[in-house]
Design a protein around this motif. Structure first.
Motif, short mmCIF file in Angstrom:
data_model
loop_
_atom_site.label_atom_id
_atom_site.label_comp_id
_atom_site.label_asym_id
_atom_site.label_seq_id
_atom_site.Cartn_x
_atom_site.Cartn_y
_atom_site.Cartn_z
N ASP A 161 5.55 4.98 -9.91
CA ASP A 161 6.55 3.93 -9.70
C ASP A 161 5.95 2.60 -10.09
O ASP A 161 4.73 2.40 -9.99
N VAL A 162 6.80 1.70 -10.56
CA VAL A 162 6.35 0.39 -10.99
C VAL A 162 7.00 -0.70 -10.13
O VAL A 162 8.12 -0.53 -9.65
N THR B 95 9.61 -8.20 -14.81
CA THR B 95 8.33 -7.96 -15.47
C THR B 95 7.51 -7.01 -14.60
O THR B 95 7.37 -7.24 -13.39
N VAL B 96 6.96 -5.96 -15.21
CA VAL B 96 6.13 -5.02 -14.47
C VAL B 96 4.84 -5.73 -14.07
O VAL B 96 4.14 -6.28 -14.92
N VAL B 97 4.54 -5.73 -12.77
CA VAL B 97 3.36 -6.42 -12.25
C VAL B 97 2.42 -5.49 -11.48
O VAL B 97 1.37 -5.92 -11.02
N GLY B 98 2.80 -4.23 -11.37
CA GLY B 98 1.94 -3.27 -10.68
C GLY B 98 2.53 -1.88 -10.76
O GLY B 98 3.69 -1.71 -11.14
N PHE B 99 1.69 -0.90 -10.40
CA PHE B 99 2.19 0.47 -10.36
C PHE B 99 1.37 1.30 -9.39
O PHE B 99 0.24 0.95 -9.04
N CYS B 100 1.97 2.38 -8.94
CA CYS B 100 1.28 3.34 -8.09
C CYS B 100 1.64 4.74 -8.55
O CYS B 100 2.68 4.94 -9.19
N ALA B 101 0.75 5.68 -8.25
CA ALA B 101 1.00 7.09 -8.58
C ALA B 101 0.52 7.91 -7.38
O ALA B 101 -0.55 7.67 -6.84
N TYR B 102 1.36 8.87 -6.98
CA TYR B 102 1.09 9.58 -5.75
C TYR B 102 1.69 10.98 -5.76
O TYR B 102 2.53 11.30 -6.60
N THR B 103 1.20 11.79 -4.81
CA THR B 103 1.77 13.10 -4.54
C THR B 103 2.24 13.08 -3.09
O THR B 103 2.17 12.03 -2.43
N GLU B 104 2.62 14.22 -2.59
CA GLU B 104 3.06 14.27 -1.20
C GLU B 104 1.91 14.07 -0.21
O GLU B 104 2.16 13.78 0.96
N GLU B 105 0.66 14.17 -0.68
CA GLU B 105 -0.49 14.02 0.22
C GLU B 105 -1.44 12.89 -0.13
O GLU B 105 -2.23 12.47 0.70
N LEU C 205 -2.31 9.12 -2.32
CA LEU C 205 -2.04 7.94 -3.15
C LEU C 205 -3.23 7.83 -4.08
O LEU C 205 -4.34 7.49 -3.65
N ALA C 206 -3.03 8.19 -5.34
CA ALA C 206 -4.15 8.34 -6.27
C ALA C 206 -4.39 7.12 -7.15
O ALA C 206 -5.52 6.88 -7.57
N TRP C 207 -3.37 6.37 -7.46
CA TRP C 207 -3.49 5.21 -8.34
C TRP C 207 -2.72 4.04 -7.71
O TRP C 207 -1.58 4.21 -7.28
N LEU C 208 -3.32 2.87 -7.70
CA LEU C 208 -2.64 1.65 -7.27
C LEU C 208 -3.29 0.49 -8.00
O LEU C 208 -4.48 0.22 -7.80
N TYR C 209 -2.53 -0.13 -8.88
CA TYR C 209 -3.04 -1.27 -9.65
C TYR C 209 -2.00 -2.37 -9.68
O TYR C 209 -0.81 -2.10 -9.86
N VAL C 210 -2.48 -3.59 -9.52
CA VAL C 210 -1.64 -4.78 -9.59
C VAL C 210 -2.25 -5.71 -10.62
O VAL C 210 -3.48 -5.82 -10.72
N SER C 211 -1.40 -6.37 -11.38
CA SER C 211 -1.87 -7.35 -12.36
C SER C 211 -2.78 -8.36 -11.66
O SER C 211 -2.43 -8.89 -10.60
N PRO C 212 -3.96 -8.62 -12.23
CA PRO C 212 -4.85 -9.61 -11.60
C PRO C 212 -4.17 -10.96 -11.34
O PRO C 212 -4.51 -11.63 -10.36
N LYS C 213 -3.21 -11.32 -12.15
CA LYS C 213 -2.50 -12.60 -11.94
C LYS C 213 -1.65 -12.56 -10.67
O LYS C 213 -1.28 -13.61 -10.14
N GLY D 211 0.66 -5.12 -3.84
CA GLY D 211 -0.03 -3.88 -3.51
C GLY D 211 0.48 -3.29 -2.21
O GLY D 211 0.74 -2.10 -2.10
N ARG D 212 0.63 -4.14 -1.21
CA ARG D 212 1.15 -3.70 0.09
C ARG D 212 2.54 -3.10 -0.06
O ARG D 212 2.85 -2.05 0.50
N GLN D 213 3.39 -3.76 -0.85
CA GLN D 213 4.75 -3.25 -1.05
C GLN D 213 4.75 -1.92 -1.79
O GLN D 213 5.55 -1.03 -1.49
N LEU D 214 3.85 -1.76 -2.76
CA LEU D 214 3.75 -0.48 -3.46
C LEU D 214 3.29 0.64 -2.51
O LEU D 214 3.81 1.76 -2.55
N ILE D 215 2.33 0.33 -1.64
CA ILE D 215 1.87 1.32 -0.66
C ILE D 215 3.01 1.69 0.28
O ILE D 215 3.28 2.87 0.54
N GLN D 216 3.71 0.69 0.81
CA GLN D 216 4.83 0.95 1.70
C GLN D 216 5.90 1.81 1.01
O GLN D 216 6.47 2.72 1.61
N HIS D 217 6.16 1.50 -0.25
CA HIS D 217 7.13 2.27 -1.02
C HIS D 217 6.71 3.73 -1.13
O HIS D 217 7.50 4.64 -0.87
N ALA D 218 5.44 3.95 -1.53
CA ALA D 218 4.94 5.32 -1.69
C ALA D 218 5.01 6.07 -0.36
O ALA D 218 5.43 7.24 -0.32
#
Length: 166
Positions: free
Chosen positions: A60-61, A67-77, A79-87, A94-101
């Motif tokens: 998910d982005v 403008t895409v400013v971050g993304f996360c990738a996860y499974t049901e168990e 959270l494997a990827w979480l990156y946010v634009s350094p800007k 990041g917090r919102q992406l974690i909450q979303h996942a």
């Protein structure tokens, strides 16, 4: 204005997002590896996505003003990827992406954070993850480098943990 106060939209990844997530990953990953004392271990996303199976995960982005400013990738168990634009780091994305996942997959319990990446460790602790052990091994996707990671597990829904600014 912090992204937290602006409207962040999180949606599933599409092929049109590739260039944006590639740039986000590559710039943020270099910073992450510097914190871990491993700057020479950098592998660009175009290679790492294949070797690490990025597309085996739900991706998910996060968008700010379309403008895409971050993304996360996860499974049901996991959270494997979480990156946010350094800007946009330290603005709540990041917090919102974690909450979303976690909202999509409430069973997510595991993450790994490179030793030295204290800002990420702190964020995960605030989100209810706890360090269960420190693991040593080879860096996935770049096995010529030894790596140490915090193995973290989510044991409670929320945490009020306070972390020092890093």
């Amino acid at each position: 204005m912090a992204a937290e106060k602006e409207k962040i939209v999180i949606r599933p990844y599409t092929e049109e997002d590739w260039t944006a997530i590639e740039e986000i990953h590559d710039t943020a990953r270099k910073l992450e590896l510097e914190k871990a004392g491993l700057p020479e271990a950098f592998v660009p996303l175009k290679e790492e996505a294949v070797s690490e199976g990025l597309f085996d995960y739900q991706i998910d982005v996060a968008l700010l003003e379309k403008t895409v400013v971050g993304f996360c990738a996860y499974t049901e168990e996991e959270l494997a990827w979480l990156y946010v634009s350094p800007k946009q780091m330290r603005t709540g994305i990041g917090r919102q992406l974690i909450q979303h996942a976690l909202g999509k997959e409430p069973g997510i319990r595991y993450i790994e954070v490179l030793l030295g990446n204290e800002p990420a460790k702190c964020l995960y602790e605030k989100m209810g993850f706890e360090v269960t052990e420190i693991l040593s091994g080879q860096m996935p996707g770049n096995e010529s480098f030894a790596v140490r990671v915090y193995s973290m597990e989510r044991k409670k829904e929320n945490s009020e943990a306070e972390c020092d600014e890093v």
